[in-house]
Structures are given as structure tokens and as C-alpha cells.
Design a protein around this motif. Structure first.
Motif, PDB file in Angstrom:
ATOM      1  N   LEU A  55       0.854  -1.192   0.000  1.00 41.60           N
ATOM      2  CA  LEU A  55       0.000   0.000   0.000  1.00 41.60           C
ATOM      3  C   LEU A  55       0.886   1.237   0.000  1.00 41.60           C
ATOM      4  CD1 LEU A  55      -2.720  -1.016   2.627  1.00 41.60           C
ATOM      5  CD2 LEU A  55      -2.949  -0.980   0.135  1.00 41.60           C
ATOM      6  N   GLU A  56       0.463   2.271  -0.768  1.00 41.35           N
ATOM      7  CA  GLU A  56       1.292   3.464  -0.943  1.00 41.35           C
ATOM      8  C   GLU A  56       0.457   4.728  -0.728  1.00 41.35           C
ATOM      9  OE1 GLU A  56       2.283   2.823  -4.991  1.00 41.35           O
ATOM     10  OE2 GLU A  56       2.992   0.801  -4.590  1.00 41.35           O
ATOM     11  N   TRP A  57       1.101   5.763  -0.234  1.00 40.77           N
ATOM     12  CA  TRP A  57       0.451   7.058  -0.060  1.00 40.77           C
ATOM     13  C   TRP A  57       1.531   8.138   0.054  1.00 40.77           C
ATOM     14  CZ3 TRP A  57       1.378   3.421   3.559  1.00 40.77           C
ATOM     15  CH2 TRP A  57       2.069   3.815   4.703  1.00 40.77           C
ATOM     16  N   GLY A  58       1.120   9.397  -0.233  1.00 42.54           N
ATOM     17  CA  GLY A  58       2.084  10.475  -0.113  1.00 42.54           C
ATOM     18  C   GLY A  58       1.666  11.709  -0.882  1.00 42.54           C
ATOM     19  N   ALA A  59       2.645  12.566  -1.185  1.00 41.81           N
ATOM     20  CA  ALA A  59       2.405  13.835  -1.871  1.00 41.81           C
ATOM     21  C   ALA A  59       2.508  13.657  -3.378  1.00 41.81           C
ATOM     22  CB  ALA A  59       3.411  14.877  -1.401  1.00 41.81           C
ATOM     23  N   ALA A  60       1.648  14.368  -4.113  1.00 45.67           N
ATOM     24  CA  ALA A  60       1.660  14.346  -5.581  1.00 45.67           C
ATOM     25  C   ALA A  60       1.502  15.774  -6.086  1.00 45.67           C
ATOM     26  CB  ALA A  60       0.542  13.463  -6.120  1.00 45.67           C
ATOM     27  N   VAL A  61       2.483  16.234  -6.848  1.00 41.67           N
ATOM     28  CA  VAL A  61       2.477  17.603  -7.356  1.00 41.67           C
ATOM     29  C   VAL A  61       2.455  17.561  -8.882  1.00 41.67           C
ATOM     30  CG1 VAL A  61       3.721  19.793  -7.444  1.00 41.67           C
ATOM     31  CG2 VAL A  61       3.753  18.423  -5.347  1.00 41.67           C
ATOM     32  N   ASN A  62       1.450  18.195  -9.483  1.00 42.34           N
ATOM     33  CA  ASN A  62       1.336  18.260 -10.937  1.00 42.34           C
ATOM     34  C   ASN A  62       2.204  19.388 -11.485  1.00 42.34           C
ATOM     35  OD1 ASN A  62      -0.676  16.164 -11.165  1.00 42.34           O
ATOM     36  ND2 ASN A  62      -2.155  17.630 -10.367  1.00 42.34           N
ATOM     37  N   ALA A  63       2.985  19.090 -12.518  1.00 45.39           N
ATOM     38  CA  ALA A  63       3.816  20.122 -13.141  1.00 45.39           C
ATOM     39  C   ALA A  63       2.960  21.154 -13.865  1.00 45.39           C
ATOM     40  CB  ALA A  63       4.808  19.483 -14.112  1.00 45.39           C
ATOM     41  N   GLU A  64       1.764  20.755 -14.339  1.00 43.80           N
ATOM     42  CA  GLU A  64       0.835  21.663 -14.994  1.00 43.80           C
ATOM     43  C   GLU A  64      -0.500  21.639 -14.261  1.00 43.80           C
ATOM     44  OE1 GLU A  64       0.418  20.601 -19.060  1.00 43.80           O
ATOM     45  OE2 GLU A  64       2.562  20.797 -19.530  1.00 43.80           O
ATOM     46  N   GLU A  65      -1.248  22.722 -14.408  1.00 40.11           N
ATOM     47  CA  GLU A  65      -2.572  22.773 -13.798  1.00 40.11           C
ATOM     48  C   GLU A  65      -3.459  21.695 -14.412  1.00 40.11           C
ATOM     49  OE1 GLU A  65      -4.018  24.550 -11.375  1.00 40.11           O
ATOM     50  OE2 GLU A  65      -2.068  25.418 -10.865  1.00 40.11           O
ATOM     51  N   PRO A  66      -4.263  20.982 -13.605  1.00 37.55           N
ATOM     52  CA  PRO A  66      -5.197  19.998 -14.165  1.00 37.55           C
ATOM     53  C   PRO A  66      -6.184  20.678 -15.113  1.00 37.55           C
ATOM     54  CG  PRO A  66      -4.978  19.723 -11.787  1.00 37.55           C
ATOM     55  CD  PRO A  66      -4.291  21.011 -12.144  1.00 37.55           C
ATOM     56  N   PRO A  67      -6.804  19.912 -16.029  1.00 38.76           N
ATOM     57  CA  PRO A  67      -7.784  20.483 -16.954  1.00 38.76           C
ATOM     58  C   PRO A  67      -8.907  21.206 -16.210  1.00 38.76           C
ATOM     59  CG  PRO A  67      -7.234  18.239 -17.576  1.00 38.76           C
ATOM     60  CD  PRO A  67      -6.594  18.483 -16.256  1.00 38.76           C
ATOM     61  N   ARG A  68      -9.508  22.192 -16.906  1.00 41.55           N
ATOM     62  CA  ARG A  68     -10.587  22.972 -16.313  1.00 41.55           C
ATOM     63  C   ARG A  68     -11.730  22.067 -15.867  1.00 41.55           C
ATOM     64  NH1 ARG A  68     -15.082  25.367 -18.586  1.00 41.55           N
ATOM     65  NH2 ARG A  68     -14.391  24.749 -20.678  1.00 41.55           N
ATOM     66  N   ASP A  69     -12.213  22.306 -14.672  1.00 46.59           N
ATOM     67  CA  ASP A  69     -13.319  21.551 -14.074  1.00 46.59           C
ATOM     68  C   ASP A  69     -12.974  20.096 -13.789  1.00 46.59           C
ATOM     69  OD1 ASP A  69     -14.993  23.759 -14.061  1.00 46.59           O
ATOM     70  OD2 ASP A  69     -15.728  23.350 -16.083  1.00 46.59           O
ATOM     71  N   ALA A  70     -11.704  19.737 -13.845  1.00 44.35           N
ATOM     72  CA  ALA A  70     -11.309  18.390 -13.412  1.00 44.35           C
ATOM     73  C   ALA A  70     -11.471  18.302 -11.895  1.00 44.35           C
ATOM     74  CB  ALA A  70      -9.864  18.122 -13.804  1.00 44.35           C
ATOM     75  N   PRO A  71     -11.570  17.107 -11.363  1.00 40.34           N
ATOM     76  CA  PRO A  71     -11.739  16.980  -9.905  1.00 40.34           C
ATOM     77  C   PRO A  71     -10.651  17.711  -9.142  1.00 40.34           C
ATOM     78  CG  PRO A  71     -12.078  14.863 -10.982  1.00 40.34           C
ATOM     79  CD  PRO A  71     -11.577  15.800 -12.042  1.00 40.34           C
ATOM     80  N   GLU A  72     -11.064  18.462  -8.139  1.00 42.09           N
ATOM     81  CA  GLU A  72     -10.118  19.190  -7.303  1.00 42.09           C
ATOM     82  C   GLU A  72      -9.913  18.422  -6.000  1.00 42.09           C
ATOM     83  OE1 GLU A  72     -11.272  23.194  -6.672  1.00 42.09           O
ATOM     84  OE2 GLU A  72     -11.340  23.693  -8.804  1.00 42.09           O
ATOM     85  N   GLY A  73      -8.721  18.437  -5.532  1.00 42.06           N
ATOM     86  CA  GLY A  73      -8.418  17.740  -4.299  1.00 42.06           C
ATOM     87  C   GLY A  73      -7.068  18.144  -3.764  1.00 42.06           C
ATOM     88  N   PRO A  74      -6.691  17.593  -2.626  1.00 40.53           N
ATOM     89  CA  PRO A  74      -5.369  17.897  -2.055  1.00 40.53           C
ATOM     90  C   PRO A  74      -4.258  17.292  -2.906  1.00 40.53           C
ATOM     91  CG  PRO A  74      -6.424  16.132  -0.827  1.00 40.53           C
ATOM     92  CD  PRO A  74      -7.445  16.634  -1.808  1.00 40.53           C
ATOM     93  N   PRO A  75      -3.046  17.805  -2.787  1.00 42.67           N
ATOM     94  CA  PRO A  75      -1.912  17.254  -3.559  1.00 42.67           C
ATOM     95  C   PRO A  75      -1.407  15.953  -2.941  1.00 42.67           C
ATOM     96  CG  PRO A  75      -1.152  19.050  -2.184  1.00 42.67           C
ATOM     97  CD  PRO A  75      -2.641  18.989  -2.005  1.00 42.67           C
ATOM     98  N   LEU A  76      -2.271  14.949  -2.965  1.00 44.09           N
ATOM     99  CA  LEU A  76      -1.960  13.657  -2.359  1.00 44.09           C
ATOM    100  C   LEU A  76      -2.306  12.524  -3.322  1.00 44.09           C
ATOM    101  CD1 LEU A  76      -3.492  14.255   1.196  1.00 44.09           C
ATOM    102  CD2 LEU A  76      -1.073  14.445   0.550  1.00 44.09           C
ATOM    103  N   TYR A  77      -1.772  11.352  -3.059  1.00 44.42           N
ATOM    104  CA  TYR A  77      -2.105  10.172  -3.859  1.00 44.42           C
ATOM    105  C   TYR A  77      -2.181   8.941  -2.960  1.00 44.42           C
ATOM    106  CZ  TYR A  77       2.591   8.139  -3.652  1.00 44.42           C
ATOM    107  OH  TYR A  77       3.758   7.558  -3.222  1.00 44.42           O
TER     108      TYR A  77
END
Length: 200
Positions: A55-77
Motif C-alpha cells: 500500500l502506498e500514499w504520499g504527496a503528488a504535485v502536478n507540473a501543470e494545472e489539471p484540466p478545467r473543471d477536473a476533480p479538485e483535491g489535495p496534492p496527495l495520492y
């Protein structure tokens, strides 16, 4: 005079070599009861082959902004990996990961190579597979918003370190860095997180 020098040199050599020899025997002996050598520099505690679940968990940072109106959430995975071990140093991983910020889902398969050592080991892997990102666009009929799916082939190199614990080193606690790189569109997602696994 030469005799005294040789005698002093021999005694000094014995004095230095004796504790080193004793320490080496304590750490590397394999002539004791069966499985008594585990954890003392003898054999690896885990079997050469088998299956593990992680099982895995942690921080996830997108290099680009997600597409418009894509699900918003914390920078986690969060994620899970099932691995088939061909040897102590080689595994074939099948992994599923979900990134909350943007709703990206990865389904990846690939090899992972692990260094020799105890209790700390290092690993290097490369997985490839599908990267799915939900996207929302204006409906062509003008009646509202519709949805489309962005599905790309991608790769995920991985580098990490693990601590082996438990009976026969079956439990692992690791720290990993993984960039998810879609080919042909979409930005890179950088993941840094922990993992806990058990090898059957």
C-alpha cells in the motif's frame, strides 16, 4: 634484536586479528541451528520467489494545472502494488495509483531491481502503462457541459529505499520518488511517498 621485533610484530598482529575474527564469526556464521543466521549477515531472510502486496500514499504535485473543471483535491495520492518476485533482487510490479488533484489514475506494469543488503535496501524500477485523466468540455450542442476522457500511454521510473522488518524480513517500509510521465500530452506528476508491504 630481530627476534624480539618479529615476536612483538606477531603478538600485535594476533591482538588486532583476534577480535576481528571473532566479530566476523559472530556476524557471518551459518553452522548453527536452521534459520539462526538470519539478520546476522548470512542469508536473506525472505525466500527467493513469492508474491508481495504493498500500500502506498504520499504527496503528488502536478507540473501543470489539471484540466478545467477536473476533480479538485489535495496534492496527495494513494495506490497499491502487487509484485511477483523472481529472485530477491528482481520483481515484476503491477501498480494502480490515484492522484486526488486532477483525478488522474495510473495503471502500470514493469520491473523493479533491488540491491543486496540488510536491513536497508535500495531499489530502481521502470513501469509503463495507461494514464487516465478526466476532462470536461462544452457540449457541441450547446446544451451544457459534456465529458471526455484523456487516455495516454505513460512511463513511471522509480527510485527508493526500503527497511526490511519482521519474521524472515517479510515486512517492508519504504520511501519512493516516482514521476508519472504521459507520452503525447498532459503534464508530469511528481510523487513522493511511503509504502508498507508484506511478502507472502
Amino acid at each position: 634484536m630481530k627476534r624480539h621485533s618479529r615476536l612483538c610484530g606477531a603478538l600485535l598482529s594476533l591482538a588486532v586479528a583476534a577480535p576481528l575474527t571473532a566479530a566476523a564469526q559472530e556476524r557471518g556464521r551459518t553452522d548453527g541451528p536452521e534459520e539462526s543466521e538470519y539478520g546476522k549477515g548470512g542469508y536473506s531472510g525472505s525466500s527467493s520467489t513469492g508474491v508481495s502486496f504493498q500500500l502506498e500514499w504520499g504527496a503528488a504535485v502536478n507540473a501543470e494545472e489539471p484540466p478545467r473543471d477536473a476533480p479538485e483535491g489535495p496534492p496527495l495520492y494513494v495506490g497499491a502494488t502487487v509484485s511477483w518476485w523472481g529472485a530477491d533482487w528482481f520483481a515484476l510490479d503491477a501498480n494502480v495509483t490515484y492522484v486526488f488533484d486532477g483525478g488522474r489514475t495510473n495503471v502500470m506494469v514493469g520491473p523493479r531491481f533491488r540491491s543486496w543488503g540488510w536491513p536497508l535496501v535500495f531499489s530502481l524500477g521502470l513501469k509503463a502503462g495507461a494514464i487516465y485523466t478526466p476532462d470536461y468540455v462544452d457540449d457541441a450542442s450547446g446544451s451544457g457541459r459534456g465529458s471526455k476522457e484523456e487516455l495516454h500511454f505513460g512511463i513511471s521510473p522509480q527510485v527508493g529505499a526500503e527497511v526490511l522488518m519482521g519474521s524472515r524480513d517479510r515486512v517492508s517500509l519504504g520511501l519512493f520518488y516516482t514521476p508519472d510521465i504521459p507520452i503525447g500530452g498532459g503534464g508530469v506528476t511528481h510523487r513522493l511517498g511511503m509504502a508498507v508491504g508484506y511478502r507472502f
